[in-house]
Write an enzyme that holds these catalytic residues in place. Structure first.
Site, PDB file in Angstrom:
ATOM      1  N   GLU A 136      55.769  79.364  28.451  1.00  0.00           N
ATOM      2  CA  GLU A 136      55.808  77.618  28.957  1.00  0.00           C
ATOM      3  C   GLU A 136      54.457  77.160  28.645  1.00  0.00           C
ATOM      4  O   GLU A 136      53.396  77.751  29.433  1.00  0.00           O
ATOM      5  CB  GLU A 136      56.292  77.856  30.648  1.00  0.00           C
ATOM      6  CG  GLU A 136      57.465  77.998  31.010  1.00  0.00           C
ATOM      7  CD  GLU A 136      58.663  76.943  30.871  1.00  0.00           C
ATOM      8  OE1 GLU A 136      58.180  76.018  30.500  1.00  0.00           O
ATOM      9  OE2 GLU A 136      59.788  77.244  30.800  1.00  0.00           O
ATOM     10  N   CYS A 194      50.906  70.578  33.550  1.00  0.00           N
ATOM     11  CA  CYS A 194      51.488  70.644  32.035  1.00  0.00           C
ATOM     12  C   CYS A 194      52.465  69.517  31.684  1.00  0.00           C
ATOM     13  O   CYS A 194      52.581  69.104  30.869  1.00  0.00           O
ATOM     14  CB  CYS A 194      52.336  72.010  31.731  1.00  0.00           C
ATOM     15  SG  CYS A 194      53.661  72.092  33.015  1.00  0.00           S
ATOM     16  N   GLU A 202      45.369  67.654  25.653  1.00  0.00           N
ATOM     17  CA  GLU A 202      45.784  67.918  27.046  1.00  0.00           C
ATOM     18  C   GLU A 202      44.588  67.654  27.740  1.00  0.00           C
ATOM     19  O   GLU A 202      43.624  68.534  27.943  1.00  0.00           O
ATOM     20  CB  GLU A 202      46.451  69.323  27.163  1.00  0.00           C
ATOM     21  CG  GLU A 202      47.212  69.250  28.204  1.00  0.00           C
ATOM     22  CD  GLU A 202      47.941  70.584  28.277  1.00  0.00           C
ATOM     23  OE1 GLU A 202      47.183  71.770  27.921  1.00  0.00           O
ATOM     24  OE2 GLU A 202      48.891  70.738  29.150  1.00  0.00           O
TER      25      GLU A 202
HETATM   26  P1  NAP Z   1      45.342  80.010  29.955  1.00  0.00           P
HETATM   27  O1  NAP Z   1      43.813  79.873  29.704  1.00  0.00           O
HETATM   28  O2  NAP Z   1      46.244  80.010  28.979  1.00  0.00           O
HETATM   29  O3  NAP Z   1      45.484  80.985  31.260  1.00  0.00           O
HETATM   30  C1  NAP Z   1      46.790  81.204  31.512  1.00  0.00           C
HETATM   31  C2  NAP Z   1      47.012  82.802  31.754  1.00  0.00           C
HETATM   32  O4  NAP Z   1      46.721  83.594  30.663  1.00  0.00           O
HETATM   33  C3  NAP Z   1      45.914  83.110  32.999  1.00  0.00           C
HETATM   34  O5  NAP Z   1      46.453  84.198  33.965  1.00  0.00           O
HETATM   35  C4  NAP Z   1      44.790  83.893  32.104  1.00  0.00           C
HETATM   36  O6  NAP Z   1      44.140  84.872  32.594  1.00  0.00           O
HETATM   37  C5  NAP Z   1      45.868  84.450  31.216  1.00  0.00           C
HETATM   38  N1  NAP Z   1      45.077  84.863  29.795  1.00  0.00           N
HETATM   39  C6  NAP Z   1      43.734  84.109  29.274  1.00  0.00           C
HETATM   40  N2  NAP Z   1      43.665  84.824  28.167  1.00  0.00           N
HETATM   41  C7  NAP Z   1      44.503  85.835  28.065  1.00  0.00           C
HETATM   42  C8  NAP Z   1      44.430  86.946  26.981  1.00  0.00           C
HETATM   43  N3  NAP Z   1      43.814  86.903  25.716  1.00  0.00           N
HETATM   44  N4  NAP Z   1      45.561  87.952  27.125  1.00  0.00           N
HETATM   45  C9  NAP Z   1      46.404  87.825  28.186  1.00  0.00           C
HETATM   46  N5  NAP Z   1      46.202  86.527  29.191  1.00  0.00           N
HETATM   47  C10 NAP Z   1      45.349  85.740  29.034  1.00  0.00           C
HETATM   48  O7  NAP Z   1      45.782  78.557  30.773  1.00  0.00           O
HETATM   49  P2  NAP Z   1      45.403  77.946  32.076  1.00  0.00           P
HETATM   50  O8  NAP Z   1      44.024  77.089  32.011  1.00  0.00           O
HETATM   51  O9  NAP Z   1      44.969  78.892  32.931  1.00  0.00           O
HETATM   52  O10 NAP Z   1      46.623  76.879  32.445  1.00  0.00           O
HETATM   53  C11 NAP Z   1      46.384  75.537  31.933  1.00  0.00           C
HETATM   54  C12 NAP Z   1      47.608  75.688  30.753  1.00  0.00           C
HETATM   55  O11 NAP Z   1      48.932  76.152  31.360  1.00  0.00           O
HETATM   56  C13 NAP Z   1      47.722  73.951  30.333  1.00  0.00           C
HETATM   57  O12 NAP Z   1      47.686  74.097  28.932  1.00  0.00           O
HETATM   58  C14 NAP Z   1      49.061  73.915  30.941  1.00  0.00           C
HETATM   59  O13 NAP Z   1      49.825  72.670  29.989  1.00  0.00           O
HETATM   60  C15 NAP Z   1      49.947  75.041  30.830  1.00  0.00           C
HETATM   61  N6  NAP Z   1      51.014  75.099  31.642  1.00  0.00           N
HETATM   62  C16 NAP Z   1      52.020  75.106  31.508  1.00  0.00           C
HETATM   63  C17 NAP Z   1      53.203  75.160  32.089  1.00  0.00           C
HETATM   64  C18 NAP Z   1      54.629  75.138  31.566  1.00  0.00           C
HETATM   65  O14 NAP Z   1      55.544  75.056  32.467  1.00  0.00           O
HETATM   66  N7  NAP Z   1      54.924  74.676  30.313  1.00  0.00           N
HETATM   67  C19 NAP Z   1      53.055  74.981  33.599  1.00  0.00           C
HETATM   68  C20 NAP Z   1      51.731  74.958  34.097  1.00  0.00           C
HETATM   69  C21 NAP Z   1      50.795  75.212  32.888  1.00  0.00           C
HETATM   70  P3  NAP Z   1      42.555  84.370  33.614  1.00  0.00           P
HETATM   71  O15 NAP Z   1      42.931  83.336  34.440  1.00  0.00           O
HETATM   72  O16 NAP Z   1      42.270  85.881  34.066  1.00  0.00           O
HETATM   73  O17 NAP Z   1      41.691  84.084  32.302  1.00  0.00           O
END
Ligand code: NAP
Length: 488
Positions: free
Chosen positions: A257, A291, A389
């Protein structure tokens, strides 16, 4: 520090194999309140070793959990649902403290998150196989659906409860076990959910939570460990691509997602007041950090001035502040990096000719992460703001002349999560909803999330669907059994 009726819900340790434990090395990291930068609590900083242990426990627990009847698994999930609802206020307080969203939104998210647990408690009892007529009269063909096995889940900070329950509930209902790594900004809701799950009778090892500040280390274990059979991820497209590549080595099933770039189209036959209400809900909920947030607002030229004026009036009514305070409708952004990113996207658009109709103010103080709700006019497709975004309370307005032009602009992105449009003509409603390359289309509606409908994106917005009757399929394998020699 939030005031909780049940202080037992504020947990600071890892939850592995039914035990609350410190990180092996004893390290912790601070969880802070984005409204003022104050520390809420220090929590266990787990890594690869603790993750490996949680996966091993999940593998052991899978043997027995898969054999529990669907009816019993459903009863456990229903108890969990009841406990989440009973503790709604405490969960909402925790969420606002660590994530920043206004309390009213946090309460709404607890209900929304709980709804996935209730829904999948029900769906888990409706997993059916088939019998298929074979070509050979000596054979009988049967299909059955079986749990995938150990699941790894990685979740973001913007919905600290709902993004977890819509993965954990279908996994458990299907008979899978699961290891969760929540976002480092919002681990407290995840741990509180685990504490309520424990109280509901989810057996040890079936649902473990590893918190930690070293996401790539935990992620490498979750994606590299051959005992994990599926990864379910919600987060950015960039991290999703990395995790997909890591999963390739052991051919794991994946649900992704990812990010979005939602168009919100207002046609000349729209009810403009309704369109403004929808745009406000879609754009400014969670301070624009969803998102499915409207990322580009396309308005047909003949109604552009009227729509822009009404939108600015509505935005002027929003109240920015600490989400825990009465009447606040826009909380802080999650952290300073998010604030800097939104500022830079807006500044770049303004340098290239965008006009600020309202807003564009940054932080109020050194430790505060507020961005004032903003509306930008004179935006065009060439600007970066139409391709990134935004993830903040900023509405860029573009104009268009024809239906074809609106559809072309809307689809000109590698993302395909949510799209919205406002129109009353029945032919236009049919044509446009069919032409939009998006997994979710809101027609005369700005809020499209519900546990009963399939949520998910096309193109670079992801793989799979969450919620609805489809949401459990991602946690099931289809097995085909060929019974031969029936007449011999
Ligand atoms: P993110 O930076 O991708 O982080 C999401 C999760 O991934 C966090 O738990 C993060 O951990 C972890 N993570 C980061 N780097 C990683 C790696 N190298 N290996 C494993 N895990 C890793 O995203 P975000 O800024 O938290 O969230 C916003 C994004 O989520 C936006 O792009 C939004 O559109 C998307 N989103 C999508 C949906 C959907 O249903 N399509 C719903 C909600 C959000 P840490 O926090 O510990 O860094």
């Amino acid at each position: 520090m939030p005031t909780l009726a049940n202080t037992d819900l504020l947990r600071a340790q890892l939850y592995i194999d039914g035990q609350w434990v410190a990180a092996d090395c004893g390290k912790t990291f601070a969880v802070t309140n984005p409204a003022d930068g104050t520390k809420i609590i220090d929590i266990a900083d787990g890594g690869a070793v603790e993750t490996r242990r949680a996966i091993a426990a999940a593998e052991t627990a899978f043997d027995s959990w898969r054999k529990v009847t669907a009816k019993e698994r459903s009863a456990t999930l229903k108890r969990w649902y009841q406990l989440i609802i009973e503790h709604r206020e405490d969960l909402a307080q925790l969420m606002t403290a660590e994530q920043g969203k206004p309390l009213a939104e946090s309460r709404g998210e607890v209900n929304y998150g709980a709804a996935f647990v209730e829904w999948f408690a029900e769906e888990g009892r409706r997993i059916y196989g088939d019998t298929i007529d074979a070509n050979d009269p000596n054979q009988r063909i049967i299909t059955r659906k079986q749990p995938v096995g150990v699941v790894a889940a990685i979740t973001p900070w913007n919905f600290p409860i709902a993004m977890i329950t819509r993965k954990v509930a279908p996994a458990l209902a299907a008979g899978c076990t699961i290891v969760l790594k929540p976002a480092k900004e919002t681990p407290l809701c995840a741990l509180a959910l685990a504490a309520l799950g424990e109280a509901a009778g989810i057996p040890p090892g079936v649902f473990s939570v590893v918190t930690g500040s070293r996401a790539s280390e935990i992620g490498a274990e979750l994606t590299g460990n051959p005992s994990v059979r599926k990864l379910t991820f919600t987060g950015s497209t960039a991290i999703g691509k990395t995790l997909l590549a890591q999963c390739a080595e052991t051919i794991k099933k994946t649900s992704m997602e990812l990010g979005g770039n939602a168009p919100f189209i207002v046609f000349d036959d729209a009810d403009l007041d309704e369109a403004v209400r929808g745009a406000m809900a879609s754009k400014y909920r969670n301070a624009g950090q969803t998102c499915v947030c409207a990322n580009r607002i396309l308005v047909q030229e003949s109604v552009y001035e009227a729509f822009a004026q009404k939108l600015v009036q509505a935005v002027a009514e929003l109240k920015v502040g600490n989400g825990a305070d009465d009447g606040v409708t826009i909380g802080p952004l999650i952290n300073r990096a998010a604030l800097d990113k939104v500022s830079s996207i807006v500044n770049c658009a303004v340098e290239n000719g965008a006009e600020v109709l309202i807003g564009r103010e940054g932080s109020r103080g050194a430790e505060e992460n507020y961005y004032y709700p903003t509306v930008l006019a004179n935006v065009n497709e060439a600007m970066d703001i139409c391709h990134e975004e935004i993830f903040g309370p900023v509405a860029p307005l573009l104009t268009f002349h024809t239906e074809e032009e609106a559809i072309r602009i809307a689809n000109a992105t590698p993302y395909g999560l949510a799209a919205y449009f406002y129109a009353r003509d029945i032919g236009r409603v049919s044509r446009v909803s069919e032409a939009l390359d998006y997994g979710i289309v809101g027609v005369n509606e700005g809020i499209i999330s519900t546990e009963v409908a399939p949520f998910g994106g096309m193109k670079e917005s992801g793989i799979g669907r969450e919620g609805s009757k489809y949401g459990i399929e991602d946690y099931l394998e289809i097995k085909y059994v060929c019974l031969g020699g029936v007449n011999r």
